[in-house]
Design an enzyme around this catalytic site. Sequence first.
Site, PDB file in Angstrom:
ATOM      1  N   THR A 125      23.634  69.006  40.683  1.00 57.14           N
ATOM      2  CA  THR A 125      24.245  68.371  41.852  1.00 57.14           C
ATOM      3  C   THR A 125      25.086  69.373  42.644  1.00 57.14           C
ATOM      4  O   THR A 125      25.649  70.317  42.074  1.00 57.14           O
ATOM      5  CB  THR A 125      25.143  67.200  41.407  1.00 57.14           C
ATOM      6  OG1 THR A 125      25.913  66.749  42.519  1.00 57.14           O
ATOM      7  CG2 THR A 125      26.102  67.599  40.294  1.00 57.14           C
ATOM      8  N   ASP A 126      25.228  69.104  43.942  1.00 55.98           N
ATOM      9  CA  ASP A 126      26.077  69.973  44.769  1.00 55.98           C
ATOM     10  C   ASP A 126      27.558  69.804  44.432  1.00 55.98           C
ATOM     11  O   ASP A 126      28.392  70.591  44.877  1.00 55.98           O
ATOM     12  CB  ASP A 126      25.834  69.717  46.262  1.00 55.98           C
ATOM     13  CG  ASP A 126      26.150  68.297  46.712  1.00 55.98           C
ATOM     14  OD1 ASP A 126      26.484  67.454  45.856  1.00 55.98           O
ATOM     15  OD2 ASP A 126      26.060  68.029  47.936  1.00 55.98           O
ATOM     16  N   GLU A 127      27.890  68.763  43.648  1.00 53.18           N
ATOM     17  CA  GLU A 127      29.306  68.552  43.297  1.00 53.18           C
ATOM     18  C   GLU A 127      29.855  69.695  42.445  1.00 53.18           C
ATOM     19  O   GLU A 127      31.069  69.817  42.286  1.00 53.18           O
ATOM     20  CB  GLU A 127      29.487  67.224  42.554  1.00 53.18           C
ATOM     21  CG  GLU A 127      29.073  66.048  43.405  1.00 53.18           C
ATOM     22  CD  GLU A 127      29.704  64.723  43.002  1.00 53.18           C
ATOM     23  OE1 GLU A 127      30.653  64.731  42.203  1.00 53.18           O
ATOM     24  OE2 GLU A 127      29.236  63.700  43.497  1.00 53.18           O
ATOM     25  N   TYR A 153      32.812  63.797  35.993  1.00 55.43           N
ATOM     26  CA  TYR A 153      31.357  63.852  36.220  1.00 55.43           C
ATOM     27  C   TYR A 153      30.936  65.257  36.644  1.00 55.43           C
ATOM     28  O   TYR A 153      30.052  65.873  36.039  1.00 55.43           O
ATOM     29  CB  TYR A 153      30.928  62.831  37.279  1.00 55.43           C
ATOM     30  CG  TYR A 153      29.557  63.104  37.852  1.00 55.43           C
ATOM     31  CD1 TYR A 153      28.415  62.896  37.086  1.00 55.43           C
ATOM     32  CD2 TYR A 153      29.386  63.611  39.152  1.00 55.43           C
ATOM     33  CE1 TYR A 153      27.145  63.170  37.592  1.00 55.43           C
ATOM     34  CE2 TYR A 153      28.128  63.885  39.665  1.00 55.43           C
ATOM     35  CZ  TYR A 153      27.011  63.661  38.888  1.00 55.43           C
ATOM     36  OH  TYR A 153      25.759  63.947  39.386  1.00 55.43           O
ATOM     37  N   LYS A 157      28.524  68.092  34.771  1.00 60.86           N
ATOM     38  CA  LYS A 157      27.305  68.671  35.353  1.00 60.86           C
ATOM     39  C   LYS A 157      27.439  70.192  35.487  1.00 60.86           C
ATOM     40  O   LYS A 157      26.475  70.925  35.281  1.00 60.86           O
ATOM     41  CB  LYS A 157      27.019  68.045  36.720  1.00 60.86           C
ATOM     42  CG  LYS A 157      26.649  66.570  36.685  1.00 60.86           C
ATOM     43  CD  LYS A 157      25.326  66.271  36.014  1.00 60.86           C
ATOM     44  CE  LYS A 157      24.126  66.705  36.819  1.00 60.86           C
ATOM     45  NZ  LYS A 157      22.846  66.269  36.169  1.00 60.86           N
TER      46      LYS A 157
HETATM   47  P1  NAD Z   1      21.014  57.006  37.676  1.00 66.46           P
HETATM   48  O1  NAD Z   1      22.362  56.704  37.124  1.00 66.46           O
HETATM   49  O2  NAD Z   1      20.410  56.075  38.673  1.00 66.46           O
HETATM   50  O3  NAD Z   1      19.965  57.125  36.478  1.00 66.46           O
HETATM   51  C1  NAD Z   1      20.258  57.805  35.288  1.00 66.46           C
HETATM   52  C2  NAD Z   1      19.165  57.464  34.268  1.00 66.46           C
HETATM   53  O4  NAD Z   1      19.462  58.208  33.076  1.00 66.46           O
HETATM   54  C3  NAD Z   1      19.154  55.980  33.874  1.00 66.46           C
HETATM   55  O5  NAD Z   1      17.823  55.517  33.827  1.00 66.46           O
HETATM   56  C4  NAD Z   1      19.776  55.979  32.489  1.00 66.46           C
HETATM   57  O6  NAD Z   1      19.299  54.918  31.643  1.00 66.46           O
HETATM   58  C5  NAD Z   1      19.335  57.341  31.967  1.00 66.46           C
HETATM   59  N1  NAD Z   1      20.226  57.826  30.896  1.00 66.46           N
HETATM   60  C6  NAD Z   1      21.581  57.849  30.895  1.00 66.46           C
HETATM   61  N2  NAD Z   1      22.038  58.337  29.724  1.00 66.46           N
HETATM   62  C7  NAD Z   1      20.927  58.651  28.977  1.00 66.46           C
HETATM   63  C8  NAD Z   1      20.746  59.210  27.699  1.00 66.46           C
HETATM   64  N3  NAD Z   1      21.780  59.532  26.916  1.00 66.46           N
HETATM   65  N4  NAD Z   1      19.489  59.416  27.257  1.00 66.46           N
HETATM   66  C9  NAD Z   1      18.410  59.079  28.028  1.00 66.46           C
HETATM   67  N5  NAD Z   1      18.530  58.522  29.248  1.00 66.46           N
HETATM   68  C10 NAD Z   1      19.778  58.329  29.730  1.00 66.46           C
HETATM   69  O7  NAD Z   1      21.120  58.476  38.248  1.00 66.46           O
HETATM   70  P2  NAD Z   1      20.412  59.134  39.530  1.00 66.46           P
HETATM   71  O8  NAD Z   1      21.238  58.879  40.726  1.00 66.46           O
HETATM   72  O9  NAD Z   1      18.965  58.803  39.527  1.00 66.46           O
HETATM   73  O10 NAD Z   1      20.598  60.686  39.169  1.00 66.46           O
HETATM   74  C11 NAD Z   1      19.632  61.367  38.376  1.00 66.46           C
HETATM   75  C12 NAD Z   1      20.049  62.805  38.199  1.00 66.46           C
HETATM   76  O11 NAD Z   1      20.192  63.433  39.474  1.00 66.46           O
HETATM   77  C13 NAD Z   1      21.392  62.984  37.508  1.00 66.46           C
HETATM   78  O12 NAD Z   1      21.301  64.088  36.654  1.00 66.46           O
HETATM   79  C14 NAD Z   1      22.370  63.265  38.640  1.00 66.46           C
HETATM   80  O13 NAD Z   1      23.431  64.057  38.193  1.00 66.46           O
HETATM   81  C15 NAD Z   1      21.479  64.018  39.603  1.00 66.46           C
HETATM   82  N6  NAD Z   1      21.819  63.922  41.023  1.00 66.46           N
HETATM   83  C16 NAD Z   1      21.988  62.706  41.611  1.00 66.46           C
HETATM   84  C17 NAD Z   1      22.250  62.638  42.981  1.00 66.46           C
HETATM   85  C18 NAD Z   1      22.414  61.309  43.689  1.00 66.46           C
HETATM   86  O14 NAD Z   1      22.772  61.289  44.854  1.00 66.46           O
HETATM   87  N7  NAD Z   1      22.180  60.187  43.055  1.00 66.46           N
HETATM   88  C19 NAD Z   1      22.329  63.820  43.733  1.00 66.46           C
HETATM   89  C20 NAD Z   1      22.162  65.048  43.086  1.00 66.46           C
HETATM   90  C21 NAD Z   1      21.894  65.085  41.735  1.00 66.46           C
HETATM   91  O1  DAU Z   2      26.448  64.903  45.917  1.00 63.22           O
HETATM   92  C1  DAU Z   2      25.635  64.475  44.879  1.00 63.22           C
HETATM   93  C2  DAU Z   2      26.281  63.328  44.138  1.00 63.22           C
HETATM   94  O2  DAU Z   2      26.238  62.204  45.008  1.00 63.22           O
HETATM   95  C3  DAU Z   2      25.598  63.015  42.812  1.00 63.22           C
HETATM   96  O3  DAU Z   2      25.764  64.108  41.960  1.00 63.22           O
HETATM   97  C4  DAU Z   2      26.183  61.756  42.173  1.00 63.22           C
HETATM   98  O4  DAU Z   2      25.444  61.412  41.013  1.00 63.22           O
HETATM   99  C5  DAU Z   2      26.072  60.619  43.173  1.00 63.22           C
HETATM  100  O5  DAU Z   2      26.671  59.451  42.640  1.00 63.22           O
HETATM  101  C6  DAU Z   2      26.763  61.002  44.488  1.00 63.22           C
HETATM  102  O6  DAU Z   2      28.203  61.118  44.305  1.00 63.22           O
HETATM  103  P1  DAU Z   2      29.248  60.535  45.374  1.00 63.22           P
HETATM  104  O7  DAU Z   2      30.528  60.323  44.697  1.00 63.22           O
HETATM  105  O8  DAU Z   2      29.232  61.337  46.615  1.00 63.22           O
HETATM  106  O9  DAU Z   2      28.493  59.119  45.704  1.00 63.22           O
HETATM  107  P2  DAU Z   2      29.063  57.633  45.886  1.00 63.22           P
HETATM  108  O10 DAU Z   2      27.923  56.810  46.399  1.00 63.22           O
HETATM  109  O11 DAU Z   2      29.786  57.150  44.692  1.00 63.22           O
HETATM  110  O12 DAU Z   2      30.130  57.803  47.069  1.00 63.22           O
HETATM  111  C7  DAU Z   2      29.751  58.354  48.322  1.00 63.22           C
HETATM  112  C8  DAU Z   2      31.025  58.406  49.185  1.00 63.22           C
HETATM  113  O13 DAU Z   2      31.420  57.062  49.492  1.00 63.22           O
HETATM  114  C9  DAU Z   2      32.229  59.036  48.484  1.00 63.22           C
HETATM  115  O14 DAU Z   2      32.979  59.751  49.441  1.00 63.22           O
HETATM  116  C10 DAU Z   2      33.040  57.840  47.981  1.00 63.22           C
HETATM  117  C11 DAU Z   2      32.748  56.781  49.026  1.00 63.22           C
HETATM  118  N1  DAU Z   2      32.739  55.367  48.530  1.00 63.22           N
HETATM  119  C12 DAU Z   2      31.972  55.063  47.470  1.00 63.22           C
HETATM  120  C13 DAU Z   2      31.935  53.773  46.977  1.00 63.22           C
HETATM  121  C14 DAU Z   2      31.080  53.425  45.776  1.00 63.22           C
HETATM  122  C15 DAU Z   2      33.499  54.418  49.197  1.00 63.22           C
HETATM  123  O15 DAU Z   2      34.200  54.688  50.197  1.00 63.22           O
HETATM  124  N2  DAU Z   2      33.458  53.128  48.714  1.00 63.22           N
HETATM  125  C16 DAU Z   2      32.724  52.765  47.618  1.00 63.22           C
HETATM  126  O16 DAU Z   2      32.755  51.578  47.233  1.00 63.22           O
END
Ligand code: NAD
Ligand code: DAU
Length: 339
Positions: A125-127, A153, A157
């Site tokens: 992730t970019d975080e 988190y 990562k």
């Molecule tokens: P998500 O929370 O929707 O899905 C995570 C999945 O992992 C779920 O199906 C869960 O059951 C499974 N899981 C959790 N713990 C586990 C374990 N111990 N063993 C096996 N499976 C397990 O997450 P997402 O948003 O699809 O993100 C997927 C990946 O991409 C993550 O690694 C996250 O850090 C990364 N990522 C997400 C975003 C985003 O915006 N959502 C952006 C950049 C990177």
């Molecule tokens: O940048 C990549 C990341 O993006 C991934 O690594 C994470 O898994 C993914 O969850 C996401 O993280 P963020 O914290 O950026 O996403 P989130 O949707 O939780 O929040 C997006 C923005 O919105 C953040 O600035 C917090 C704000 N927010 C979020 C929620 C849930 C609100 O203002 N209100 C809310 O209820």
Amino acid sequence: MKILVTGGAGFIGANFVFYMLEEHPEDEIVCLDALTYAGNLETLEPAMDNPRFRFVKGDVADRKAVFPLFEKEGFDVVVNFAAESHVDRSIEDPGIFLKTNILGTQVLMDASREYGVKRFHQVGTDEVYGDLPLDRPDLFFTEDMPVTASSPYSASKASADLLVMAYHRTFGLPVTISRCSNNYGPYQFPEKLIPLMIANALADKPLPVYGTGENVRDWLYVEDHCRAIDRILRSGRVGEVYNIGGHNERNNLEVVKTILAQLNKPESLITFVGDRKGHDLRYAIDPTKIHEELGWLPTTKFDDGIRQTIDWYLDHEPWWRNIISGEYQQYYEKMYGNR
Ligand code: NAD
Ligand code: DAU
């Protein structure tokens, strides 16, 4: 190729499974997922009857489950999506983030070494670059920036990324890492900003915006992320990190207002609530490397992607209503009740 996709019952992993089954009729996919609160087998239903797909329930941190699976299947490639992914949950309870995101990655890499996996891809992730100031729009995350973290988190990562690079240097494990910006699209769990705001707006409930709503995220349609990972698997250089993002910056208030406008709901639903602890200000990816080396560029513009996403949530109400009717109610009350 035989590919292990971990976390494939979650948002991005499931979209990746669909993408790969469609794009690569020669590949076989096994999905390993623990089905935590964020994993949903219903999501994978469209793939279940495909003879090139198999689902296995299991924890990536469980060595006793992971090693026999690798021995039996002989994977060529591992793509590790499995993670605890929600920043707010990591602030409430960091422990499981360290176990799944760091130790789980270690177990998968140990098994990859033991059974000769040809590519271990870590979905990062970019975080892990921390955040950028709001008043410097000229600054972007590049791959050579130091890794840091603001939340448990992102610390988990970042730790996993460091471990992946250490396994490459110490043991010669053929790894790649991608670091992507915020994804949106079908099947995203409704605890994340965009689906949460869609669900609340449809129910005429308050839309909880943290702090002032000025925090900026760089939004990418999930299919563009899947295509980028596919490119990295096929043509990326081993031992390299690739940033994925497409200059699609929006502040949270803009995103929420776009959703309200498209659903024809009033802006009076917006409710400013207490800020997230340690809230990152701005994320913004510089995608020059993946563009120049692998020819990747995002194809979906935010205005189109958000419309498609809203339509998807309108067309798939049973999918998300099912989720928000159960245990998630308690989560919502705990997170937003006294905010
Ligand atoms: P998500 O929370 O929707 O899905 C995570 C999945 O992992 C779920 O199906 C869960 O059951 C499974 N899981 C959790 N713990 C586990 C374990 N111990 N063993 C096996 N499976 C397990 O997450 P997402 O948003 O699809 O993100 C997927 C990946 O991409 C993550 O690694 C996250 O850090 C990364 N990522 C997400 C975003 C985003 O915006 N959502 C952006 C950049 C990177
Ligand atoms: O940048 C990549 C990341 O993006 C991934 O690594 C994470 O898994 C993914 O969850 C996401 O993280 P963020 O914290 O950026 O996403 P989130 O949707 O939780 O929040 C997006 C923005 O919105 C953040 O600035 C917090 C704000 N927010 C979020 C929620 C849930 C609100 O203002 N209100 C809310 O209820």
